[in-house]
Structure formats: C-alpha cells, structure tokens
Design an enzyme around this catalytic site. Structure first.
Site, PDB file in Angstrom:
ATOM      1  N   SER A 243       0.861  -1.381  -0.068  1.00 12.81           N
ATOM      2  CA  SER A 243      -0.092  -0.137  -0.447  1.00 12.81           C
ATOM      3  C   SER A 243       0.441   1.202   0.323  1.00 12.81           C
ATOM      4  O   SER A 243       0.286   2.491   0.147  1.00 12.81           O
ATOM      5  CB  SER A 243      -1.155   0.071   0.995  1.00 12.81           C
ATOM      6  OG  SER A 243       0.235   0.333   2.531  1.00 12.81           O
TER       7      SER A 243
ATOM      8  N   HIS B  55      -5.230  -3.111  -2.637  1.00 16.66           N
ATOM      9  CA  HIS B  55      -5.364  -2.377  -4.174  1.00 16.66           C
ATOM     10  C   HIS B  55      -5.660  -2.886  -5.207  1.00 16.66           C
ATOM     11  O   HIS B  55      -4.874  -2.169  -6.717  1.00 16.66           O
ATOM     12  CB  HIS B  55      -3.741  -1.729  -3.611  1.00 16.66           C
ATOM     13  CG  HIS B  55      -4.039  -1.224  -2.765  1.00 16.66           C
ATOM     14  ND1 HIS B  55      -4.795   0.466  -2.490  1.00 16.66           N
ATOM     15  CD2 HIS B  55      -3.853  -0.998  -1.085  1.00 16.66           C
ATOM     16  CE1 HIS B  55      -4.316   1.253  -1.265  1.00 16.66           C
ATOM     17  NE2 HIS B  55      -3.436   0.027  -0.075  1.00 16.66           N
TER      18      HIS B  55
ATOM     19  N   LYS C  14     -11.433   0.817  -1.680  1.00 18.85           N
ATOM     20  CA  LYS C  14     -10.598   1.589  -2.583  1.00 18.85           C
ATOM     21  C   LYS C  14     -10.238   1.297  -3.556  1.00 18.85           C
ATOM     22  O   LYS C  14     -12.296   2.383  -3.917  1.00 18.85           O
ATOM     23  CB  LYS C  14      -9.363   0.473  -2.489  1.00 18.85           C
ATOM     24  CG  LYS C  14      -8.473   0.183  -1.167  1.00 18.85           C
ATOM     25  CD  LYS C  14      -7.811   0.959  -0.644  1.00 18.85           C
ATOM     26  CE  LYS C  14      -7.621   0.981   1.585  1.00 18.85           C
ATOM     27  NZ  LYS C  14      -6.471  -0.019   1.806  1.00 18.85           N
TER      28      LYS C  14
END
Ligand SMILES: *Cc1c(COP(=O)(O)O)cnc(C)c1O
Length: 383
Positions: free
Chosen positions: A183, A211, A240
């Site tokens: 991240s 992610h 996200k």
C-alpha cells in the site's frame, strides 16, 4: 493543574512534534476521485484510493440510496444474531465467483478482516510469517493470534523460504501473510514463488488484495496476474477501487464456514450496513462492464513513471521516497501550493528514513494533471 492522562498525551505529542511526526486531521471535502476542497482551496488529489471514482458513480450511489430506503441504515446486530442481511450472501456469492473460490465472507472493514481471519487459523505453537512491509492490520491479526510471528524481508522469497524451513517441522501450523500490492510502495508480491514456497513447507497463504481488486488483472485483482499461485485466503476490501467500505475473504466452503463461527470480528461486531453491500455489488457491476475504466488508473501511473524515468509502475501507487520526514513535508507543501495534493507519509506508516510522497492515480485524472504532477515532482527527485 492538568491530570496525569492529559499530561501524558501532551508529552507524547510534543515528542512527536519535535521529530516532525505529529499528525493532524485536515477536513477535506472530496468532490469526486480527483477534485478536493481543503482549506477553502480546490485541488487535484493524488492521495485517494478511489481508483475508479466509484464512490461518486451514479449507479453505485443510486444502489446505496435505494438500499437505505428499503433496508434502513444499519444491520441491527451481529451477523450471527439478526444482522445477516440477504445482500451479504448475494455479495459473497458474487465475490466467490469473481475469484474462482467456493465461498466468501464479508467483513466490516479490511482492518477487521485481517485482524479476525489470522487468529482463526493460527494460535500458540504455530507460526505466522509476514512480509516486513505488510499492512498494519496483518500485523495486528498476527499478534492477536499469539502464534510466533516471524518477519521476512520485503518480497524476498529466499528469506521467506529460509525462515519457513527453520520454523518447520517444529511449529504446528504455518501461515504466510502478505499484501498483494503494497500500500505504501505500490510494488507487487511475487505470488507464484511465495505460493510455491508455502506449499512446499505445508504452509497456508493469505494475500491482501486491497489495492488490486478493480484495477489489476482485468479488475479481478492481483491473483489474476499469477494464475499458477494457490492462495488459500484471498482477502480484499471495498474501501479502495470499490469506492465504499467493508471487506471480504474468499476460500473453500469449510474455511469460510469456520470463519463465520469463529472470527471475533464477525461474531462480536455488527454486520456491515446493507447499503455498503448494495454499493459494492453495483461497483462490481461497473468493473465487470467497463474494461477501459479498469485499465485507466495503471495507465495513468505508467504515464507518470515514464515521464520521470522511474521504474514502470506495477500498480496505481507510486512512491516518491524522500528520506526524512521534513523533506516529505516540504515536498508536499510545495505541491500543495501548486494545487496538487500528495500527502506525505511518515513513520510509523513507513520505515524511519523512508518518508515519502505516496501518489495514487485514478481513472479520472486528466493526462494534463498527471504531466503537471510529474513536473512538480521532478525537482524533488533531483535533490
Ligand atoms: C487500506 C488497507 C487495508 C485496510 O482496509 P480498510 O477497509 O480501510 O480497513 C488493509 N490492507 C491493505 C493492504 C490496505 O491498503
């Protein structure tokens, strides 16, 4: 006279401030995945993880609003009591199909997921091996498990193999846990090799795809880049690219059934608000139907790394490592004066001496803004 608790807090804050490590919350009005208003100024943000702009997508918002009108704002109880909304099983079936898994379990957040999952599968006498740069919630889950927690060097499969071999066969069960996309560094774990090592040493593998989902592997997530990797616990979040809140893990049916009985962050916490599940389902529809949107954030990141002759971006995240916290703060202030918001990341979020700008690219960033950011960052790279 101030009380001792207040004095303690103030002394801690003073100590952090002396090292440029104090932090404050800055009210920021996000207009969409690109534009924000902070301190009365309109700026382009390169600090949001809303990679596809789905937090403001009309269909996603409509799904959330409709779910609130139909189901109300809260789940009402823990999932095992009365809080198991039918939208959760719909979302779980959808995620399992997307990941090619038998089943899935939805959680309240990514932090809750990892801190709940790991203690179900590892305990005293077991080992959990964690990449040194793995997300804080993997570390939280590992320490809550009370297993022996062993750190391996970042993406260093030789180190992982040596440490796993040394722990075996003395240890009971072994679990390897890593981010798929890191991240704060934006690099990708070598999952084929990690999976091979885990299997060779009879260890289970947990991969955190916060992610990757929605932006890598055609939207299916980081695992799609490593078709030969076997991931026993495929975890990810809705916070996200999905543009909302909540998380999931995909696994075999018995693994999921056990989690629903035993994960403390399922059993002892209220179910996700149903509207979050509805929004996630709508977001997954958008992702499935719009490959150009899915491909855009990585393309923007690569436009940026190519403009600056940096190693090609592997994900939507590009770190500009500047060293000391003061330098990262100064660089961020310089960019902010140019209307570009790239939040400085300092210890303990990143290791000491590795303070950085963490730049996150979204589908909505105009190419012109990416180029402007590259020009603004260039002098900081030269230093
Ligand atoms: C953001 C993040 C989490 C935490 O997810 P939340 O849903 O925000 O709690 C977990 N793992 C990684 C790698 C993340 O980047």
């Amino acid at each position: 006279m101030i009380d001792t608790l207040t004095a303690y807090a103030q002394a801690k804050i003073d100590g952090l401030a002396a090292k440029s490590l104090a932090r404050t919350l800055k009210p920021t009005h996000r207009l969409d995945s690109v534009w924000v208003i902070r301190g009365g100024r309109r700026m382009i943000s390169f600090s949001c993880n809303d990679y596809l702009g789905l937090s403001h997508h009309p269909a996603v918002k409509a799904a959330a609003k409709a779910a609130i009108d139909t189901h109300g704002t809260g789940a009402g109880a823990s999932r095992l009591i009365t809080g198991d909304h039918p939208l959760f099983s719909e979302l779980e079936a959808r995620l399992a199909a997307l990941k090619g898994a038998e089943a899935a379990c939805v959680f309240g957040s990514g932090y809750l997921a990892n801190s709940g999952i790991i203690p179900v599968f590892a305990g005293p006498g077991d080992v959990v091996l964690v990449d040194e740069l793995a997300h804080a919630c993997i570390w939280a889950g590992a320490s809550l498990s009370r297993a022996d927690v062993i750190m391996f060097r970042h993406n260093d499969t030789a180190d992982l193999e040596a440490k796993l071999a040394a722990a075996r066969p003395g240890a009971g069960r072994a679990l390897v846990a890593t981010d798929g996309v890191f991240s704060m560094d934006g690099d990708v774990a070598p999952l084929s090799e990690i999976s091979r090592i885990a299997r060779a040493h009879d260890a289970w593998l947990l991969v955190d795809d916060a992610h990757g989902l929605g932006v890598l592997g055609g939207g299916k997530g980081v695992a799609a880049l490593f078709p030969d990797a076997r991931i026993d616990l495929a975890m990810g979040t809705f916070s996200k690219a999905i543009g909302g809140y909540g998380a999931y893990v995909c696994a075999t049916r018995p693994v999921i059934d056990l989690l629903k009985m035993r994960a403390r962050t399922v059993v002892y916490t209220t179910g996700l608000p149903p509207a979050n599940a509805a929004a996630a389902l709508a977001a997954l529809d958008v992702i499935a139907s719009d490959p150009d949107l899915v491909a855009a954030p990585l393309a923007k990141a690569r436009r940026f790394t190519s403009a600056l002759n940096l190693p090609e971006a592997q994900s939507t995240i590009v770190p500009i490592i500047l060293g000391e916290a003061e330098t990262a703060l100064a660089a961020a202030a310089d960019l902010e004066a140019k209307g570009l918001l790239a939040v400085p990341i300092r210890p303990p979020t990143v290791p000491a001496g590795a303070a950085r700008l963490r730049i996150a690219f979204t589908a909505g960033h105009p190419d012109e803004a990416v180029d402007r950011l590259a020009e603004a960052v260039r002098p900081w790279l030269a230093r």
